[in-house]
Design a protein around this motif. Structure first.
Motif, PDB file in Angstrom:
ATOM      1  N   LEU A  12      31.267  86.597 -16.215  1.00  0.00           N
ATOM      2  CA  LEU A  12      31.996  85.071 -15.645  1.00  0.00           C
ATOM      3  C   LEU A  12      32.617  85.096 -15.720  1.00  0.00           C
ATOM      4  CD1 LEU A  12      28.436  82.396 -15.601  1.00  0.00           C
ATOM      5  CD2 LEU A  12      29.325  84.164 -12.875  1.00  0.00           C
ATOM      6  N   PRO A  13      33.942  84.190 -14.811  1.00  0.00           N
ATOM      7  CA  PRO A  13      35.318  83.867 -14.664  1.00  0.00           C
ATOM      8  C   PRO A  13      34.854  82.900 -15.955  1.00  0.00           C
ATOM      9  CG  PRO A  13      34.757  83.578 -12.334  1.00  0.00           C
ATOM     10  CD  PRO A  13      32.736  84.177 -12.657  1.00  0.00           C
ATOM     11  N   VAL A  14      36.411  82.650 -17.024  1.00  0.00           N
ATOM     12  CA  VAL A  14      36.243  81.470 -18.276  1.00  0.00           C
ATOM     13  C   VAL A  14      35.964  80.434 -17.027  1.00  0.00           C
ATOM     14  CG1 VAL A  14      38.222  80.760 -19.222  1.00  0.00           C
ATOM     15  CG2 VAL A  14      37.735  83.224 -18.978  1.00  0.00           C
ATOM     16  N   GLU A  15      36.801  80.304 -15.895  1.00  0.00           N
ATOM     17  CA  GLU A  15      36.724  78.595 -15.881  1.00  0.00           C
ATOM     18  C   GLU A  15      34.838  78.386 -16.152  1.00  0.00           C
ATOM     19  OE1 GLU A  15      40.317  80.738 -14.803  1.00  0.00           O
ATOM     20  OE2 GLU A  15      37.554  80.719 -13.902  1.00  0.00           O
ATOM     21  N   LYS A  16      34.350  78.926 -15.382  1.00  0.00           N
ATOM     22  CA  LYS A  16      33.122  78.571 -15.179  1.00  0.00           C
ATOM     23  C   LYS A  16      31.960  78.288 -16.614  1.00  0.00           C
ATOM     24  CE  LYS A  16      31.676  81.160 -10.433  1.00  0.00           C
ATOM     25  NZ  LYS A  16      31.479  80.239  -9.448  1.00  0.00           N
ATOM     26  N   VAL A  17      32.632  79.610 -17.319  1.00  0.00           N
ATOM     27  CA  VAL A  17      32.208  79.082 -18.313  1.00  0.00           C
ATOM     28  C   VAL A  17      32.263  77.724 -19.608  1.00  0.00           C
ATOM     29  CG1 VAL A  17      31.745  80.811 -20.900  1.00  0.00           C
ATOM     30  CG2 VAL A  17      31.513  81.567 -18.720  1.00  0.00           C
ATOM     31  N   TYR A  18      33.754  78.098 -19.126  1.00  0.00           N
ATOM     32  CA  TYR A  18      33.831  76.101 -20.056  1.00  0.00           C
ATOM     33  C   TYR A  18      33.573  75.260 -18.850  1.00  0.00           C
ATOM     34  CZ  TYR A  18      37.231  72.523 -21.335  1.00  0.00           C
ATOM     35  OH  TYR A  18      37.831  71.914 -21.504  1.00  0.00           O
ATOM     36  N   THR A  19      33.656  75.227 -17.460  1.00  0.00           N
ATOM     37  CA  THR A  19      32.709  73.643 -16.799  1.00  0.00           C
ATOM     38  C   THR A  19      31.346  74.316 -18.103  1.00  0.00           C
ATOM     39  OG1 THR A  19      34.108  74.464 -15.133  1.00  0.00           O
ATOM     40  CG2 THR A  19      32.366  73.260 -14.899  1.00  0.00           C
ATOM     41  N   PHE A  20      30.789  74.993 -17.338  1.00  0.00           N
ATOM     42  CA  PHE A  20      29.112  74.931 -18.444  1.00  0.00           C
ATOM     43  C   PHE A  20      29.682  74.029 -19.616  1.00  0.00           C
ATOM     44  CE2 PHE A  20      26.123  76.115 -20.731  1.00  0.00           C
ATOM     45  CZ  PHE A  20      24.631  75.436 -19.887  1.00  0.00           C
ATOM     46  N   LEU A  21      30.172  74.341 -20.421  1.00  0.00           N
ATOM     47  CA  LEU A  21      29.597  74.618 -22.015  1.00  0.00           C
ATOM     48  C   LEU A  21      30.717  72.883 -22.425  1.00  0.00           C
ATOM     49  CD1 LEU A  21      31.526  77.490 -23.322  1.00  0.00           C
ATOM     50  CD2 LEU A  21      28.842  76.819 -24.060  1.00  0.00           C
ATOM     51  N   ALA A  22      31.286  72.627 -21.272  1.00  0.00           N
ATOM     52  CA  ALA A  22      31.797  70.832 -21.440  1.00  0.00           C
ATOM     53  C   ALA A  22      31.448  69.893 -21.365  1.00  0.00           C
ATOM     54  CB  ALA A  22      32.854  70.835 -20.090  1.00  0.00           C
ATOM     55  N   ASP A  23      30.591  70.111 -20.424  1.00  0.00           N
ATOM     56  CA  ASP A  23      29.510  69.098 -20.693  1.00  0.00           C
ATOM     57  C   ASP A  23      27.839  69.394 -21.589  1.00  0.00           C
ATOM     58  OD1 ASP A  23      27.697  67.561 -19.472  1.00  0.00           O
ATOM     59  OD2 ASP A  23      27.956  67.613 -17.839  1.00  0.00           O
ATOM     60  N   LEU A  24      28.257  68.642 -22.065  1.00  0.00           N
ATOM     61  CA  LEU A  24      26.573  67.986 -23.220  1.00  0.00           C
ATOM     62  C   LEU A  24      25.801  68.036 -22.529  1.00  0.00           C
ATOM     63  CD1 LEU A  24      28.845  66.940 -26.370  1.00  0.00           C
ATOM     64  CD2 LEU A  24      27.812  69.376 -26.053  1.00  0.00           C
ATOM     65  N   ASN A  25      25.502  68.019 -21.540  1.00  0.00           N
ATOM     66  CA  ASN A  25      23.850  67.723 -21.067  1.00  0.00           C
ATOM     67  C   ASN A  25      23.053  69.230 -20.070  1.00  0.00           C
ATOM     68  OD1 ASN A  25      24.305  64.921 -20.514  1.00  0.00           O
ATOM     69  ND2 ASN A  25      25.580  65.499 -18.866  1.00  0.00           N
ATOM     70  N   ASN A  26      24.491  70.137 -20.518  1.00  0.00           N
ATOM     71  CA  ASN A  26      24.136  71.277 -20.829  1.00  0.00           C
ATOM     72  C   ASN A  26      23.371  72.237 -21.838  1.00  0.00           C
ATOM     73  OD1 ASN A  26      24.161  71.439 -17.882  1.00  0.00           O
ATOM     74  ND2 ASN A  26      26.934  72.347 -17.675  1.00  0.00           N
ATOM     75  N   HIS A  27      24.271  71.901 -22.872  1.00  0.00           N
ATOM     76  CA  HIS A  27      23.877  72.623 -24.135  1.00  0.00           C
ATOM     77  C   HIS A  27      21.874  72.520 -25.073  1.00  0.00           C
ATOM     78  CE1 HIS A  27      27.865  73.112 -25.778  1.00  0.00           C
ATOM     79  NE2 HIS A  27      28.624  72.795 -24.764  1.00  0.00           N
ATOM     80  N   GLN A  28      21.317  71.423 -24.033  1.00  0.00           N
ATOM     81  CA  GLN A  28      20.174  71.584 -24.063  1.00  0.00           C
ATOM     82  C   GLN A  28      19.251  72.942 -23.998  1.00  0.00           C
ATOM     83  OE1 GLN A  28      17.631  68.100 -22.434  1.00  0.00           O
ATOM     84  NE2 GLN A  28      15.909  68.970 -24.162  1.00  0.00           N
ATOM     85  N   GLN A  29      20.266  73.013 -23.238  1.00  0.00           N
ATOM     86  CA  GLN A  29      19.755  74.889 -22.357  1.00  0.00           C
ATOM     87  C   GLN A  29      19.934  75.318 -23.384  1.00  0.00           C
ATOM     88  OE1 GLN A  29      20.756  75.440 -18.657  1.00  0.00           O
ATOM     89  NE2 GLN A  29      21.134  73.450 -18.846  1.00  0.00           N
ATOM     90  N   LEU A  30      21.070  75.526 -24.647  1.00  0.00           N
ATOM     91  CA  LEU A  30      21.179  76.118 -25.525  1.00  0.00           C
ATOM     92  C   LEU A  30      20.373  76.305 -27.101  1.00  0.00           C
ATOM     93  CD1 LEU A  30      25.507  76.246 -25.120  1.00  0.00           C
ATOM     94  CD2 LEU A  30      22.974  77.535 -23.673  1.00  0.00           C
ATOM     95  N   MET A  31      19.450  74.855 -26.756  1.00  0.00           N
ATOM     96  CA  MET A  31      19.197  74.794 -28.250  1.00  0.00           C
ATOM     97  C   MET A  31      17.998  75.537 -28.260  1.00  0.00           C
ATOM     98  SD  MET A  31      20.853  72.989 -30.166  1.00  0.00           S
ATOM     99  CE  MET A  31      22.510  72.123 -29.477  1.00  0.00           C
ATOM    100  N   PRO A  32      17.888  76.245 -29.923  1.00  0.00           N
ATOM    101  CA  PRO A  32      16.357  75.846 -30.100  1.00  0.00           C
ATOM    102  C   PRO A  32      15.063  75.585 -30.053  1.00  0.00           C
ATOM    103  CG  PRO A  32      17.432  75.747 -31.594  1.00  0.00           C
ATOM    104  CD  PRO A  32      18.544  75.724 -31.071  1.00  0.00           C
ATOM    105  N   GLU A  33      14.197  76.146 -30.071  1.00  0.00           N
ATOM    106  CA  GLU A  33      12.543  75.518 -30.041  1.00  0.00           C
ATOM    107  C   GLU A  33      12.676  74.135 -31.078  1.00  0.00           C
ATOM    108  OE1 GLU A  33       9.359  77.493 -30.073  1.00  0.00           O
ATOM    109  OE2 GLU A  33      10.534  78.716 -28.072  1.00  0.00           O
ATOM    110  N   ASN A  34      13.154  74.384 -31.749  1.00  0.00           N
ATOM    111  CA  ASN A  34      13.100  73.325 -33.466  1.00  0.00           C
ATOM    112  C   ASN A  34      14.065  71.953 -33.322  1.00  0.00           C
ATOM    113  OD1 ASN A  34      15.501  75.120 -33.881  1.00  0.00           O
ATOM    114  ND2 ASN A  34      14.783  74.655 -36.065  1.00  0.00           N
TER     115      ASN A  34
END
Length: 132
Positions: A12-34
């Protein structure tokens, strides 16, 4: 300072990846089960790491389409910086790098370096999975 890095390529283009990462609400999807008790806004997140600690972080630096830095907002077990960098990979996609810098003494390094590397690798793997 102990520096732990994990890199992934995303089609994906840099802008799309950055936009996703720039919102900490999205980071829950990146977290492990613990990770549980997740609470977040665009700029802050707090969560509990099972059998370890509660952590609250906030984004302190943004360079659009290049870099994000988050640091603890409350006393953490050690000084910590979480950084994401994104760069064009020259093929229309993005190279995303997650860098965890932690001020660990030798004992803490023995205990925490492995789990921190696992966390970084899990997050970059999930980022690639989520952003398809």
């Amino acid at each position: 300072m102990t520096v732990i890095e994990s890199i992934t390529e995303i089609n994906l283009p840099v802008e799309k990846v950055y936009t996703f990462l720039a919102d900490l609400n999205n980071h829950q999807q990146l977290m492990p089960e613990n990770i549980y008790n997740w609470s977040s806004t665009e700029d802050t997140a707090s969560f509990t790491i099972q059998n370890m600690a509660k952590l609250a972080i906030a984004i302190t630096n943004r360079i659009p389409n290049e870099e994000l830095i988050a640091v603890p907002t409350e006393k953490a077990p050690f000084d910590l910086e979480l950084k994401w960098t994104v760069a064009d990979n020259g093929q229309g996609g993005t190279t995303a790098k997650h860098i965890i810098s932690a001020d660990l003494n030798m004992m803490m390094k023995m205990l925490a370096a492995g789990p921190l590397q696992k966390l970084a690798d899990h997050q970059t793997g999930k980022l690639k999975e989520v952003l398809v």
